[in-house]
Design a protein around this motif. Structure first.
Motif, short mmCIF file in Angstrom:
data_model
loop_
_atom_site.label_atom_id
_atom_site.label_comp_id
_atom_site.label_asym_id
_atom_site.label_seq_id
_atom_site.Cartn_x
_atom_site.Cartn_y
_atom_site.Cartn_z
N LEU A 174 0.91 -1.19 0.10
CA LEU A 174 0.12 -0.12 0.03
C LEU A 174 1.04 1.30 0.00
O LEU A 174 0.70 2.39 -0.73
CB LEU A 174 -1.10 0.11 1.16
CG LEU A 174 -1.96 -1.03 1.32
CD1 LEU A 174 -2.92 -1.19 2.40
CD2 LEU A 174 -2.88 -0.91 0.07
N GLU A 175 1.83 1.30 1.04
CA GLU A 175 2.72 2.46 1.01
C GLU A 175 3.38 2.64 -0.28
O GLU A 175 3.59 3.72 -0.92
CB GLU A 175 3.58 2.22 2.02
CG GLU A 175 3.34 2.16 3.34
CD GLU A 175 3.12 3.41 3.96
OE1 GLU A 175 3.59 4.34 3.36
OE2 GLU A 175 2.59 3.56 5.10
N ASN A 176 3.84 1.65 -1.37
CA ASN A 176 4.21 1.86 -2.39
C ASN A 176 3.37 2.46 -3.40
O ASN A 176 3.87 3.14 -4.75
CB ASN A 176 5.00 0.69 -3.11
CG ASN A 176 6.33 0.19 -2.32
OD1 ASN A 176 6.73 0.78 -1.52
ND2 ASN A 176 6.38 -1.37 -2.42
N LEU A 177 1.94 2.36 -3.19
CA LEU A 177 1.23 2.79 -4.03
C LEU A 177 0.75 4.34 -3.83
O LEU A 177 -0.30 4.84 -4.31
CB LEU A 177 0.03 1.99 -4.23
CG LEU A 177 0.25 0.78 -4.93
CD1 LEU A 177 -1.08 -0.03 -4.98
CD2 LEU A 177 0.40 1.08 -6.58
N GLY A 178 1.27 4.90 -2.43
CA GLY A 178 0.89 6.29 -2.19
C GLY A 178 0.08 6.08 -1.11
O GLY A 178 -0.43 7.33 -0.60
N TYR A 179 -0.43 5.06 -0.32
CA TYR A 179 -1.36 5.06 0.69
C TYR A 179 -0.43 5.01 1.96
O TYR A 179 0.38 4.10 2.06
CB TYR A 179 -2.19 3.64 0.54
CG TYR A 179 -3.18 3.74 -0.51
CD1 TYR A 179 -4.39 4.37 -0.61
CD2 TYR A 179 -2.85 3.00 -1.48
CE1 TYR A 179 -5.31 4.31 -1.45
CE2 TYR A 179 -3.67 2.76 -2.59
CZ TYR A 179 -4.89 3.64 -2.63
OH TYR A 179 -5.84 3.48 -3.72
N ASN A 180 -0.63 5.96 2.78
CA ASN A 180 0.30 6.01 3.93
C ASN A 180 -0.29 5.80 5.33
O ASN A 180 -1.38 6.50 5.51
CB ASN A 180 0.92 7.54 4.02
CG ASN A 180 1.76 7.76 2.78
OD1 ASN A 180 1.68 8.88 2.20
ND2 ASN A 180 2.64 6.78 2.35
N LEU A 181 0.09 4.82 6.03
CA LEU A 181 -0.73 4.61 7.33
C LEU A 181 -0.49 5.89 8.33
O LEU A 181 0.52 6.44 8.23
CB LEU A 181 0.23 3.34 8.24
CG LEU A 181 -0.28 3.10 9.29
CD1 LEU A 181 -1.72 2.39 9.38
CD2 LEU A 181 0.70 2.02 9.97
N PHE A 182 -1.33 5.97 9.06
CA PHE A 182 -1.44 7.06 9.97
C PHE A 182 -2.06 6.99 11.23
O PHE A 182 -2.14 7.74 12.02
CB PHE A 182 -2.07 8.70 9.29
CG PHE A 182 -3.49 8.72 8.97
CD1 PHE A 182 -4.45 9.10 10.23
CD2 PHE A 182 -4.38 7.90 7.87
CE1 PHE A 182 -5.78 9.22 10.01
CE2 PHE A 182 -5.31 8.36 7.67
CZ PHE A 182 -6.31 8.88 8.63
N TYR A 183 -3.13 5.90 11.15
CA TYR A 183 -3.77 5.57 12.56
C TYR A 183 -3.88 3.81 12.78
O TYR A 183 -4.40 3.40 11.68
CB TYR A 183 -5.25 6.37 12.40
CG TYR A 183 -5.93 5.93 13.52
CD1 TYR A 183 -5.69 6.62 14.94
CD2 TYR A 183 -7.04 5.14 13.77
CE1 TYR A 183 -6.37 6.27 15.86
CE2 TYR A 183 -7.56 4.78 14.92
CZ TYR A 183 -7.43 5.45 15.95
OH TYR A 183 -8.16 5.17 17.34
N ILE A 184 -3.57 3.46 13.84
CA ILE A 184 -3.70 2.14 14.15
C ILE A 184 -4.87 2.00 15.20
O ILE A 184 -4.77 2.49 16.28
CB ILE A 184 -2.52 1.62 14.69
CG1 ILE A 184 -1.39 1.68 13.45
CG2 ILE A 184 -2.78 0.09 15.03
CD1 ILE A 184 -0.01 1.23 13.97
N GLY A 185 -5.82 1.55 14.78
CA GLY A 185 -7.07 1.23 15.79
C GLY A 185 -7.41 -0.20 16.35
O GLY A 185 -6.29 -0.90 16.17
#
Length: 317
Positions: A27-38
């Motif tokens: 996901l990160e390689n496609l430009g989706y960046n983790l910002f919250y872990i629920g």
């Protein structure tokens, strides 16, 4: 859109701590960046400038708002599928949800766990001098905490129910039992909340009635459900991601219900196990951010997965 831009829009509460950890490489390689872990899912910012996020469901579990070190393999995929189905049912009833039609590349291994969501903030209003968020709960049957309250002569929602009603009494029309949403969910007067949000409540009531009929026709009894309402960037109200799912509703197989065998096919299975093993008491010693170490036998895990599978196979046509 990055997290600072999201916060600037007023669509993300500063009280919710974001993370600097990296997410899944695919996901990160496609430009989706983790910002919250629920507790049960993770959120990623999406490429582009639109106010939306990617929700990725995990197999992590929680109960009574207690984070657990427990994962049940496959639960997140079932939950996502059932959530998408609930959102589609709501859409056909004319109710918008935060779940967007947009999908990520289905060739990605993670895609069955993903939902692209419109970024929204919780519905809030002032109640008795406090700004609160809400859980809008509809019930078809007298059971659970409401039955216990009635047994103790209490009327937490101002419903004036007859004092002699038996457990599993079916209401002629679903009753509305709203609460605040927080560390402790406080009951609210049903009539007063209806007056405050008449359009929202009437639409949700119809959705619940229609879904109850649909589910029963397909072998599932809907005991109750909880709706959470959000406000999008346009000021419109929308339903959240848990729409008519085992995480927000209690489902019982019709054949079991008719045999007065009230076996829940949802999160209640884990709640019952938690009660039997005093998880609430154990959780009191947890520090902030700490998970409760629990041991759950495969029989319980399989029962939960079997319930999710039955719900999916029954309700998704």
């Amino acid at each position: 859109m990055n997290i600072s831009e999201i916060v600037a829009l007023g669509l993300w509460p500063e009280s919710k701590k974001t993370t600097n950890k990296k997410g899944l490489p695919e996901l990160e390689n496609l430009g989706y960046n983790l910002f919250y872990i629920g507790k049960n899912a993770d959120l990623y910012t999406c490429p582009g400038n639109e106010p939306k996020v990617l929700l990725v469901r995990s197999d992590r579990c929680s109960v009574f708002d207690i984070p657990l070190n427990l994962e049940i393999e496959g639960k997140g995929i079932y939950q996502t599928s059932i959530s998408n189905n609930g959102a589609e049912f709501a859409k056909k009833s004319g109710i918008k949800t935060a779940i967007l039609d947009e999908k990520i590349d289905d060739s990605l291994d993670i895609s069955p766990r993903c939902q692209v969501m419109e970024l929204c903030k919780p519905l809030e209003a002032e109640i008795d001098g406090d700004i609160v968020q809400f859980e809008f709960i509809f019930r078809n049957y007298l059971t659970g905490s409401l039955y216990e309250a009635c047994q103790n002569g209490k009327d937490p929602y101002g419903l004036e129910l007859a004092p002699n009603l038996k457990q599993w009494y079916k209401f002629e029309t679903p009753i509305f039992t709203p609460t605040t949403k927080g560390v402790k969910d406080e009951p609210l007067n049903s009539t007063e909340v209806r007056k405050r949000f008449p359009e929202i409540i009437s639409n949700l009531e119809k959705l619940f009635k229609d879904f109850t009929v649909f589910a029963e026709e397909n072998g599932i009894i809907v005991v109750d459900t909880k709706f959470e309402i959000f406000i999008n960037s346009k000021g419109e109200w929308v339903l959240g991601d848990e729409v008519l799912t085992p995480e927000s509703s209690r489902f019982i197989a019709k054949k079991d219900f008719e045999a007065q065998n009230y076996i829940s096919m949802d999160k209640q299975i884990l709640r019952n196990f938690a009660k039997d093993n005093s998880w609430k008491e154990q959780a009191k010693s947890l520090e902030a951010g700490q998970k409760l170490d629990v041991i759950v036998p495969d029989s319980i895990k399989n029962e939960i997965l079997s319930g999710y599978s039955t719900i999916q196979n029954s309700l998704i046509k």
